[in-house]
Design a protein around this motif. Structure first.
Motif, PDB file in Angstrom:
ATOM      1  N   TRP A 140      30.876  36.614  38.966  1.00  0.00           N
ATOM      2  CA  TRP A 140      31.462  35.367  38.877  1.00  0.00           C
ATOM      3  C   TRP A 140      30.139  34.446  38.236  1.00  0.00           C
ATOM      4  O   TRP A 140      29.504  34.792  39.031  1.00  0.00           O
ATOM      5  CB  TRP A 140      31.786  34.173  40.561  1.00  0.00           C
ATOM      6  N   GLU A 162      28.889  39.736  42.533  1.00  0.00           N
ATOM      7  CA  GLU A 162      30.017  40.779  42.638  1.00  0.00           C
ATOM      8  C   GLU A 162      31.250  40.515  42.801  1.00  0.00           C
ATOM      9  O   GLU A 162      31.228  40.086  44.221  1.00  0.00           O
ATOM     10  CB  GLU A 162      29.321  41.712  42.954  1.00  0.00           C
ATOM     11  N   THR A 163      31.827  40.626  42.214  1.00  0.00           N
ATOM     12  CA  THR A 163      33.657  40.411  43.306  1.00  0.00           C
ATOM     13  C   THR A 163      34.937  41.646  42.221  1.00  0.00           C
ATOM     14  O   THR A 163      34.234  42.637  41.349  1.00  0.00           O
ATOM     15  CB  THR A 163      34.265  39.392  42.983  1.00  0.00           C
ATOM     16  N   THR A 164      35.610  41.366  42.767  1.00  0.00           N
ATOM     17  CA  THR A 164      36.749  42.722  41.701  1.00  0.00           C
ATOM     18  C   THR A 164      37.640  41.685  41.307  1.00  0.00           C
ATOM     19  O   THR A 164      38.382  40.687  41.960  1.00  0.00           O
ATOM     20  CB  THR A 164      37.902  43.322  43.182  1.00  0.00           C
TER      21      THR A 164
END
Length: 677
Positions: free
Chosen positions: A446, A434-436
């Motif tokens: 990703w 998980e990322t932004t």
């Protein structure tokens, strides 16, 4: 006309007259020596030129010298056939090469002609032909390279013009050399024909007219024929060699002598091998050591001396670099250089080096060129050169984007992964880190290569790391474009318009507005993401209204109204009604009553309670429009547009605020919300 122009014209006319009028023997001797001297000068000049264009007159000079040699051949032929005497120069060369043996003289002369015709002339002709074709084929690629350097900011417009001019002159030069080399080939053929005429015709005339015996005629005309051929072929050989040097000469920093000594003898260890080979021939072959040993010793000493010189130069270079580094630290200029701030910087950790390394497949530099082109088309702004550097203080996969030395954005990348953004619903089969998303702040994952195809099928937006960086950098440049345009950049844009509209620029600047006042208007337009590409309309509007007001806010409103078609196309979808949030009459009245005047211009002084109420109600309407999947646009009257923009600028910078006068009359407007007190 100047004296040198008249002398050249007289010389060419004199060459033509030589073919018709008789020439005294003493004058012919002088002209033959001049011909040899001129050929030697041309050869030496060709050897000392660094580039072919340094001797661009060579094709024309080749034609003139060929014509001069033909004229001399005709003159000597007339004297040989009529008087059996062509002067001391011809006789001396004939006796010197024959040396009492006419047959040997003829053989040596024929060898010289063969070398001239087959080896030198044929080779030069072929090289000139290939060079001309390759130069023409390479022109588009060279032009594209110049345009790429210009777009990247590596060169300016003047340097680009000079490089384009050089490419055109190179193509013209090699094309001319391709044709001029035919003159040398024809001259070699003409020399053989003239030799046969001198020999056969002279032998017949000597016996039938001059009453010579067979032996005297053979001896006299053979020596004169050989001498005439040598006097003609030696200059021709020199000029053919010069032609070969010119067309085979690659661009370098030195002349032929410097390149030979600098490149041929730059590897001392190879000379040791050659010295050992020569000594081997003397020891194990019938060749005596007396012949090979001196040469081997000379090569060994030369190699040793060259190696010592290279070692000494290497030590001197290292010492010089150390001294320069110490001097830079001590000098006050080194501190001054640290004060310079780059407009845009892209710094990254060592783990992201493959992004910028072309040898590892990185295309970041090419993407930046496209970003600058995109910003020029969309915003009308010439984005400054973007400095790219690695920073060991960052995390390995971290990058930071700076505007004028201050970080405005950044993020972390996983090079062996892809960034997947959800289409609005989650798919449990698509898993990742998980990322932004850094450009728009959207939640993302990703994912690796194995999950990429599954994410594509599920409707996810999947992009690679270079695209993530390029998108983030583009959005930050658009968001901070108003900070990148200063007075110097504004002057460059104005100077570009001046080339096509000089009357407009001269009327506006500096009599109506200064460069600084124009720059403030352009910055305000870019701050609200209005393109300034239509500089002619902007400057026309400023010229019309600059007499009435110097307030940049007021002038910006006039310019926005003049750009109504552009603004309408930017926010309105063709064939659809434009959905907007309108401002109620009570709020418009409140804002209009809160406007205060000062010496610096007008400003909004609304009480904090009303301001907070406007924020709250506007936020509700904006969030509702966003949830509907639409772009929120705030529409108000022209009188309060810029003041309403001041109210929401800090908290809602990305919400466009338009006035009714900025929209085209034919656009259909649909109100989807109202903000009122």
């Amino acid at each position: 006309m100047k004296i040198k122009d008249l002398s050249v014209l007289a010389g060419v006319i004199g060459i033509v007259l030589m073919m018709i009028l008789p020439i005294p023997i003493w004058l012919l001797d002088v002209l033959l020596i001049i011909n040899i001297s001129l050929a030697l000068i041309i050869l030496l000049v060709a050897m000392n030129t660094k580039e072919a264009l340094d001797f661009s007159i060579f094709p024309s000079l080749l034609l003139i010298t060929t014509l001069f040699r033909v004229a001399l051949n005709i003159s000597t032929t007339k004297l040989i056939l009529s008087e059996a005497n062509a002067g001391e120069v011809v006789a001396t060369f004939g006796k010197w090469i024959a040396n009492g043996e006419i047959a040997i003289g003829f053989i040596v002369f024929l060898i010289l002609v063969v070398v001239q015709f087959i080896v030198i002339t044929k080779g030069s002709e072929r090289v000139a032909e290939v060079a001309a074709r390759f130069t023409l084929d390479a022109m588009p690629g060279k032009q594209m390279s110049i345009d790429a350097d210009l777009n990247a900011g590596l060169i300016n417009e003047q340097q680009a013009r000079e490089r384009r001019s050089k490419i055109e002159r190179e193509a013209d030069f090699y094309g001319a050399m391709d044709g001029a080399s035919k003159f040398v080939k024809g001259d070699a053929i003409a020399t053989i024909v003239i030799m046969l005429i001198n020999l056969i015709g002279g032998f017949i005339i000597g016996i039938s007219i001059h009453g010579m015996s067979f032996g005297d005629a053979m001896s006299t005309y053979s020596i004169l024929t050989i001498g005439d051929g040598l006097v003609s072929q030696i200059p021709a050989l020199l000029i053919s060699t010069a032609a070969g040097l010119i067309v085979t000469r690659a661009s370098s920093e030195g002349n032929l002598a410097e390149d030979l000594t600098g490149q041929l003898f730059s590897y001392p260890h190879l000379l040791y091998i050659v010295a050992g080979t020569v000594m081997f021939l003397g020891l194990f072959t019938p060749i005596h050591l007396i012949t090979t040993a001196p040469i081997a010793i000379i090569l060994f000493i030369a190699a040793r001396t060259m190696q010592n010189n290279l070692d000494r130069k290497q030590v001197e270079v290292e010492q010089l670099e150390e001294e320069q580094q110490i001097e830079e630290v001590r000098s006050p200029e080194s501190v001054i250089n640290l004060l310079q701030v780059d407009p845009i910087e892209f710094e990254f950790g060592y783990g992201l080096i493959p992004l910028a390394d072309a040898q590892q497949g990185g295309d970041l530099l090419d993407r930046i060129i496209m970003i600058r082109r995109q910003c020029a088309l969309e915003l009308g702004l010439v984005v400054p050169v973007i400095r790219i550097r690695d920073n060991i203080q960052l995390k390995p996969n971290e990058y930071v984007i700076k505007i004028k030395g201050n970080a405005v954005g950044g993020g972390e990348l996983l090079l062996n992964h892809y960034l997947a953004m959800s289409p609005g619903y989650e798919d449990d089969s698509v898993t990742g880190i998980e990322t932004t998303e850094p450009a728009f702040g959207l939640p993302a994952l990703w994912i690796d290569e194995a999950v990429k195809e599954r994410a594509d099928l599920a409707g996810y937006t999947v992009v690679d790391p270079p695209s993530v960086v390029a998108t983030h950098l583009t959005e930050l440049i658009k968001r901070h474009a108003h900070e990148l345009i200063g007075r110097q950049e504004t002057k460059a844009l104005v100077d570009n318009i001046r080339e096509s509209y000089p009357v407009l620029v001269d009327e506006l600047i500096p009599s109506v507005l200064t460069i600084g006042e124009v720059q403030k208007v352009l910055a305000k337009l870019l701050r609200e993401k209005i393109s300034i590409r239509d500089m002619v309309t902007i400057l026309e509007t400023l010229a019309d209204y600059g007499h009435y007001s110097k307030d940049p806010d007021v002038l910006t409103e006039y310019v926005r109204q003049a750009l109504s078609r552009q603004i309408t196309q930017q926010y309105a979808q063709e064939g659809e009604a434009m959905r907007v949030i309108t401002v109620g009459p009570q709020l418009e009245k409140k804002i209009a009553e809160s406007v205060q005047q000062s010496d610096q211009g007008s400003y909004l002084a609304m009480d904090p309670v009303s301001t907070q109420s406007v924020f709250q109600k506007l936020s509700e309407q904006v969030n509702r429009i966003i949830q509907m999947g639409q772009q929120p646009v705030l529409l108000t009257s022209p009188a309060i547009r810029m003041y309403l923009r001041q109210v929401i600028e800090r908290s809602m910078q990305d919400i466009p605020v338009l006035s009714y006068s900025e929209l085209e009359p034919n656009v259909e407007i649909q109100s989807v919300g109202v903000v009122n007190l």
